[in-house]
Design a protein around this motif. Sequence first.
Motif, mmCIF file in Angstrom:
data_model
loop_
_atom_site.group_PDB
_atom_site.id
_atom_site.type_symbol
_atom_site.label_atom_id
_atom_site.label_comp_id
_atom_site.label_asym_id
_atom_site.label_seq_id
_atom_site.Cartn_x
_atom_site.Cartn_y
_atom_site.Cartn_z
ATOM 1 N N ASP A 195 0.820 -1.207 0.000
ATOM 2 C CA ASP A 195 0.000 0.000 0.000
ATOM 3 C C ASP A 195 0.857 1.262 0.000
ATOM 4 O O ASP A 195 1.893 1.328 0.666
ATOM 5 C CB ASP A 195 -0.929 0.025 1.221
ATOM 6 C CG ASP A 195 -1.956 -1.103 1.192
ATOM 7 O OD1 ASP A 195 -2.329 -1.539 0.083
ATOM 8 O OD2 ASP A 195 -2.376 -1.531 2.277
ATOM 9 N N GLU A 196 0.389 2.261 -0.734
ATOM 10 C CA GLU A 196 1.117 3.527 -0.847
ATOM 11 C C GLU A 196 1.388 4.199 0.507
ATOM 12 O O GLU A 196 2.483 4.718 0.721
ATOM 13 C CB GLU A 196 0.371 4.466 -1.788
ATOM 14 C CG GLU A 196 1.201 5.639 -2.236
ATOM 15 C CD GLU A 196 0.555 6.411 -3.355
ATOM 16 O OE1 GLU A 196 0.491 7.651 -3.231
ATOM 17 O OE2 GLU A 196 0.117 5.796 -4.352
ATOM 18 N N PRO A 197 0.420 4.209 1.454
ATOM 19 C CA PRO A 197 0.726 4.825 2.761
ATOM 20 C C PRO A 197 1.907 4.144 3.470
ATOM 21 O O PRO A 197 2.683 4.806 4.156
ATOM 22 C CB PRO A 197 -0.569 4.666 3.558
ATOM 23 C CG PRO A 197 -1.638 4.554 2.518
ATOM 24 C CD PRO A 197 -1.001 3.830 1.361
ATOM 25 N N ARG A 220 5.448 5.797 4.702
ATOM 26 C CA ARG A 220 6.006 5.648 6.054
ATOM 27 C C ARG A 220 7.466 5.188 5.999
ATOM 28 O O ARG A 220 8.300 5.654 6.776
ATOM 29 C CB ARG A 220 5.181 4.661 6.888
ATOM 30 C CG ARG A 220 3.900 5.248 7.423
ATOM 31 C CD ARG A 220 3.312 4.447 8.567
ATOM 32 N NE ARG A 220 3.064 3.048 8.297
ATOM 33 C CZ ARG A 220 1.921 2.565 7.789
ATOM 34 N NH1 ARG A 220 0.932 3.376 7.470
ATOM 35 N NH2 ARG A 220 1.772 1.269 7.624
ATOM 36 N N LEU A 221 7.758 4.288 5.087
ATOM 37 C CA LEU A 221 9.139 3.799 4.950
ATOM 38 C C LEU A 221 10.070 4.922 4.500
ATOM 39 O O LEU A 221 11.192 5.063 5.020
ATOM 40 C CB LEU A 221 9.207 2.635 3.963
ATOM 41 C CG LEU A 221 8.379 1.401 4.300
ATOM 42 C CD1 LEU A 221 8.571 0.327 3.246
ATOM 43 C CD2 LEU A 221 8.679 0.874 5.681
ATOM 44 N N ALA A 276 13.239 6.714 6.302
ATOM 45 C CA ALA A 276 14.530 6.854 5.624
ATOM 46 C C ALA A 276 15.080 8.266 5.764
ATOM 47 O O ALA A 276 16.277 8.454 6.018
ATOM 48 C CB ALA A 276 14.390 6.491 4.146
ATOM 49 N N ILE A 277 14.218 9.269 5.636
ATOM 50 C CA ILE A 277 14.708 10.653 5.674
ATOM 51 C C ILE A 277 15.031 11.130 7.086
ATOM 52 O O ILE A 277 15.537 12.240 7.263
ATOM 53 C CB ILE A 277 13.741 11.638 4.976
ATOM 54 C CG1 ILE A 277 12.413 11.738 5.723
ATOM 55 C CG2 ILE A 277 13.546 11.237 3.511
ATOM 56 C CD1 ILE A 277 11.510 12.853 5.212
ATOM 57 N N GLN A 278 14.773 10.273 8.079
ATOM 58 C CA GLN A 278 15.182 10.600 9.452
ATOM 59 C C GLN A 278 16.650 10.256 9.683
ATOM 60 O O GLN A 278 17.201 10.555 10.745
ATOM 61 C CB GLN A 278 14.311 9.850 10.469
ATOM 62 C CG GLN A 278 12.825 10.103 10.342
ATOM 63 C CD GLN A 278 12.443 11.562 10.315
ATOM 64 O OE1 GLN A 278 12.863 12.342 11.159
ATOM 65 N NE2 GLN A 278 11.651 11.953 9.322
ATOM 66 N N ALA A 321 10.741 -1.365 7.250
ATOM 67 C CA ALA A 321 9.967 -2.338 6.469
ATOM 68 C C ALA A 321 9.827 -3.642 7.243
ATOM 69 O O ALA A 321 8.733 -4.226 7.310
ATOM 70 C CB ALA A 321 10.627 -2.578 5.112
ATOM 71 N N TYR A 322 10.918 -4.104 7.845
ATOM 72 C CA TYR A 322 10.854 -5.331 8.631
ATOM 73 C C TYR A 322 9.870 -5.172 9.792
ATOM 74 O O TYR A 322 9.055 -6.065 10.055
ATOM 75 C CB TYR A 322 12.243 -5.714 9.147
ATOM 76 C CG TYR A 322 12.207 -6.923 10.042
ATOM 77 C CD1 TYR A 322 11.990 -8.195 9.511
ATOM 78 C CD2 TYR A 322 12.357 -6.796 11.415
ATOM 79 C CE1 TYR A 322 11.921 -9.308 10.332
ATOM 80 C CE2 TYR A 322 12.299 -7.906 12.240
ATOM 81 C CZ TYR A 322 12.079 -9.155 11.696
ATOM 82 O OH TYR A 322 12.009 -10.259 12.518
ATOM 83 N N ALA A 323 9.927 -4.041 10.462
ATOM 84 C CA ALA A 323 9.011 -3.793 11.585
ATOM 85 C C ALA A 323 7.552 -3.769 11.118
ATOM 86 O O ALA A 323 6.644 -4.070 11.888
ATOM 87 C CB ALA A 323 9.377 -2.483 12.285
ATOM 88 N N GLU A 324 7.327 -3.428 9.838
ATOM 89 C CA GLU A 324 5.971 -3.406 9.255
ATOM 90 C C GLU A 324 5.552 -4.784 8.725
ATOM 91 O O GLU A 324 4.481 -4.926 8.141
ATOM 92 C CB GLU A 324 5.912 -2.397 8.102
ATOM 93 C CG GLU A 324 6.070 -0.964 8.519
ATOM 94 C CD GLU A 324 4.747 -0.271 8.811
ATOM 95 O OE1 GLU A 324 3.682 -0.913 8.669
ATOM 96 O OE2 GLU A 324 4.785 0.905 9.200
ATOM 97 N N GLY A 325 6.428 -5.783 8.871
ATOM 98 C CA GLY A 325 6.116 -7.121 8.375
ATOM 99 C C GLY A 325 6.446 -7.336 6.916
ATOM 100 O O GLY A 325 6.003 -8.308 6.304
ATOM 101 N N LEU A 326 7.235 -6.436 6.340
ATOM 102 C CA LEU A 326 7.612 -6.536 4.928
ATOM 103 C C LEU A 326 9.051 -7.015 4.787
ATOM 104 O O LEU A 326 9.833 -6.967 5.732
ATOM 105 C CB LEU A 326 7.444 -5.175 4.253
ATOM 106 C CG LEU A 326 6.026 -4.630 4.239
ATOM 107 C CD1 LEU A 326 6.016 -3.179 3.802
ATOM 108 C CD2 LEU A 326 5.146 -5.481 3.339
ATOM 109 N N GLY A 327 9.387 -7.444 3.580
ATOM 110 C CA GLY A 327 10.744 -7.865 3.286
ATOM 111 C C GLY A 327 11.412 -6.908 2.327
ATOM 112 O O GLY A 327 10.747 -6.226 1.535
#
Length: 186
Positions: free
Chosen positions: A22-24, A28-29, A33-35, A125-131
């Motif tokens: 999803d785009e949202p 968030r990712l 990154a920009i932090q 991404a990992y924390a969001e359940g993504l790879g």
Amino acid sequence: MNINEAISGRRSIREYTTEAVDEPIIHRLIDAAIQAPSAVNQQPWTFTVIRDQGLLERVSREAKAHMLATMPTGTHSAHFHSILNDADFQIFYHAPVLILISGSAQGQWMVEDCALAAENLMLTAYAEGLGTCWIGFAQPFLGTPEGKSLLGLPSEWLPVAPIILGHPKSVPAPVQHNEAQIRWIG
């Protein structure tokens, strides 16, 4: 999930479902990154999000051909030649998204700054359940005028971190990490 769990649990994922991201979530990712810190607070990063599978297939073919034509011989060259000559091998592993982090401002530490942003993106991404997986095979081609043109990147941008993203089909087992070599002075 705490930061230590994210650091120790994240893996390079090379098998994805076809489920879209999803785009949202992508936003968030990129916000994570920009932090990242950057030298002299230059924040030289830009983000190109590619979800067009036809374009990713074309970039994969072009990148494989470029690597085969320019790869120096070395310890892994026979293995890489075998992989890159496989017509069925797609360097992006058919992930639904490629996020390319490029540097837009020439600076002494632009590559390092973009790499820090990439790590933030991958851990989030990992924390969001993504790879995720950083695709080194794509880097040389994407830095050429042809690669930049294919993605519509300005000529002055330097592609640094091509990161695929998606829902993992499977997660590889943890790898053994070598003991840290530490020298204490004083």
